[in-house]
Write an enzyme that holds these catalytic residues in place. Structure first.
Site, PDB file in Angstrom:
ATOM      1  N   GLU A   1      17.778  -6.408  26.784  1.00 47.68           N
ATOM      2  CA  GLU A   1      17.140  -5.097  26.624  1.00 47.68           C
ATOM      3  C   GLU A   1      16.649  -4.614  27.989  1.00 47.68           C
ATOM      4  OE1 GLU A   1      15.756  -4.565  22.298  1.00 47.68           O
ATOM      5  OE2 GLU A   1      14.117  -5.498  23.385  1.00 47.68           O
TER       6      GLU A   1
ATOM      7  N   ASN B   1      13.495  -3.707  14.943  1.00 53.63           N
ATOM      8  CA  ASN B   1      12.163  -4.102  15.385  1.00 53.63           C
ATOM      9  C   ASN B   1      11.243  -2.911  15.136  1.00 53.63           C
ATOM     10  OD1 ASN B   1       9.865  -4.814  16.778  1.00 53.63           O
ATOM     11  ND2 ASN B   1      10.799  -4.713  18.815  1.00 53.63           N
TER      12      ASN B   1
ATOM     13  N   LYS C   1       8.090  -2.728  15.513  1.00 54.03           N
ATOM     14  CA  LYS C   1       6.925  -2.675  16.410  1.00 54.03           C
ATOM     15  C   LYS C   1       5.660  -2.394  15.592  1.00 54.03           C
ATOM     16  CE  LYS C   1      10.070  -1.358  20.041  1.00 54.03           C
ATOM     17  NZ  LYS C   1      10.331  -0.698  21.312  1.00 54.03           N
TER      18      LYS C   1
ATOM     19  N   GLU D   1       7.723  -5.400  25.750  1.00 57.91           N
ATOM     20  CA  GLU D   1       6.349  -4.909  25.550  1.00 57.91           C
ATOM     21  C   GLU D   1       5.348  -6.064  25.596  1.00 57.91           C
ATOM     22  OE1 GLU D   1       7.353  -2.629  22.056  1.00 57.91           O
ATOM     23  OE2 GLU D   1       8.532  -1.326  23.369  1.00 57.91           O
TER      24      GLU D   1
ATOM     25  N   GLY E   1      13.021   2.831  24.350  1.00 54.95           N
ATOM     26  CA  GLY E   1      12.181   3.948  23.924  1.00 54.95           C
ATOM     27  C   GLY E   1      12.287   5.168  24.833  1.00 54.95           C
TER      28      GLY E   1
ATOM     29  N   SER F   1      17.329   2.125  23.028  1.00 54.00           N
ATOM     30  CA  SER F   1      17.802   3.446  22.593  1.00 54.00           C
ATOM     31  C   SER F   1      19.133   3.412  21.839  1.00 54.00           C
ATOM     32  CB  SER F   1      17.866   4.411  23.776  1.00 54.00           C
ATOM     33  OG  SER F   1      16.583   4.565  24.345  1.00 54.00           O
TER      34      SER F   1
ATOM     35  N   HIS G   1       9.663 -10.048  24.026  1.00 52.65           N
ATOM     36  CA  HIS G   1       9.985  -8.620  24.069  1.00 52.65           C
ATOM     37  C   HIS G   1       9.340  -7.995  25.303  1.00 52.65           C
ATOM     38  CE1 HIS G   1      10.032  -4.367  23.124  1.00 52.65           C
ATOM     39  NE2 HIS G   1      11.090  -4.643  22.380  1.00 52.65           N
TER      40      HIS G   1
HETATM   41  P1  PGA Z   1      14.246   1.417  21.131  1.00 51.52           P
HETATM   42  O1  PGA Z   1      13.557  -0.035  21.231  1.00 51.52           O
HETATM   43  O2  PGA Z   1      15.441   1.270  20.245  1.00 51.52           O
HETATM   44  O3  PGA Z   1      13.179   2.308  20.572  1.00 51.52           O
HETATM   45  O4  PGA Z   1      14.647   1.787  22.533  1.00 51.52           O
HETATM   46  C1  PGA Z   1      14.335  -1.193  21.345  1.00 51.52           C
HETATM   47  C2  PGA Z   1      13.449  -2.414  21.408  1.00 51.52           C
HETATM   48  O5  PGA Z   1      12.374  -2.342  22.009  1.00 51.52           O
HETATM   49  O6  PGA Z   1      13.786  -3.483  20.853  1.00 51.52           O
END
Ligand code: PGA
Length: 256
Positions: free
Chosen positions: A170, A12, A14, A100, A176, A216, A98
């Site tokens: 997640e 992803n 983003k 976010e 992140g 992560s 997601h």
């Molecule tokens: P990340 O994000 O690997 O940067 O933690 C995962 C995600 O949001 O799908």
């Protein structure tokens, strides 16, 4: 009886990568994953890079995916992208719900359920993201949160449609932040999700639906996550931007 599910290694991006950066990524990434035919590799670039990505990956088996989608086909929805627009450029996967989208842009379970039904109605495969926040985990509410998120979407789906779903667990506190859930914590949540599917529908659906872990994921921790029986793949943010790192993740040793 457990069924063999094809691993799905997903990226992803983003809000990252211009067209020039997208081109640079695929030039370096594609030769590194050429022979990986025992797993699916999926990449979700930003909308502006989807058409170019489609062209660049034409002769590979990489699957492309949108990061979001509106539920209507058209209308006065400034800034939104419809299922028809995604389909028209040959994309039939979408990430929905997601964290976010949920926590920065205020999407609730009802909106996410509407998007999932619309995607399925347009033959677009949804990757539904679910996961608890840190305070919810600390209060021991993880399973209750997952249950509500699952029920609000799967409660609107027939068995036939439920089979087409992919879920990404997640935990919000791991996204992140560099704090990956340990393989045990992730496995526990995945097993809970699978047993929820089994109770809501039946075990054939529970055995079919792929459940990815996200938060992560890095080349250093992917193998121990993938070794868990209920982890069928990963959804990777930060580490997917680098072709070297994501090729190591996508090509990791998978033993189960
Ligand atoms: P990340 O994000 O690997 O940067 O933690 C995962 C995600 O949001 O799908």
């Amino acid at each position: 009886m457990s069924e063999k599910r094809t691993p799905l290694m997903a990226a992803n991006w983003k809000m990252h990568k211009t067209l020039a950066e997208t081109k640079e990524f695929f030039n370096s990434f594609l030769p590194k994953v050429e022979n990986l035919d025992d797993r699916d590799i999926l990449i979700a670039p930003p909308f502006t890079a989807l058409a170019l990505s489609k062209k660049l990956t034409e002769s590979s088996s990489v699957i492309l995916c949108a990061q979001n989608m509106h539920w209507e086909e058209k209308g006065a929805f400034t800034g939104e992208i419809s299922p028809l627009m995604i389909k028209e450029i040959g994309i039939n996967w979408v990430i929905l719900g997601h964290s976010e989208r949920r926590h920065i842009f205020g999407e609730n379970n009802e909106v996410i359920a509407a998007k999932v039904s619309s995607a399925l109605a347009h033959e677009i495969n949804p990757i539904l993201c679910i996961g608890e926040k840190l305070e919810e985990r600390e209060l021991g509410q993880t399973e209750d949160v997952l249950k509500v998120q699952l029920e609000s979407v799967f409660g609107t789906l027939s068995q036939e449609l439920a089979k087409k779903m992919t879920i990404a667990y997640e935990p919000v506190w791991a996204i992140g932040t560099g704090k990956t859930a340990t393989p045990d914590i992730a496995q526990q949540a995945h097993a809970f999700i699978r047993s929820w599917l089994s109770n809501w529908f039946d075990s054939s659906i529970a055995q079919k639906v792929r459940i990815l872990y996200g938060g992560s994921v890095k080349p250093e921790n992917v193998e121990s996550l993938m070794a868990q029986p209920d982890i069928d793949g990963v959804l990777v943010g930060g580490a997917s931007l680098d072709p070297e790192k994501f090729s190591r993740i996508a090509g990791c040793k998978i033993i189960n």
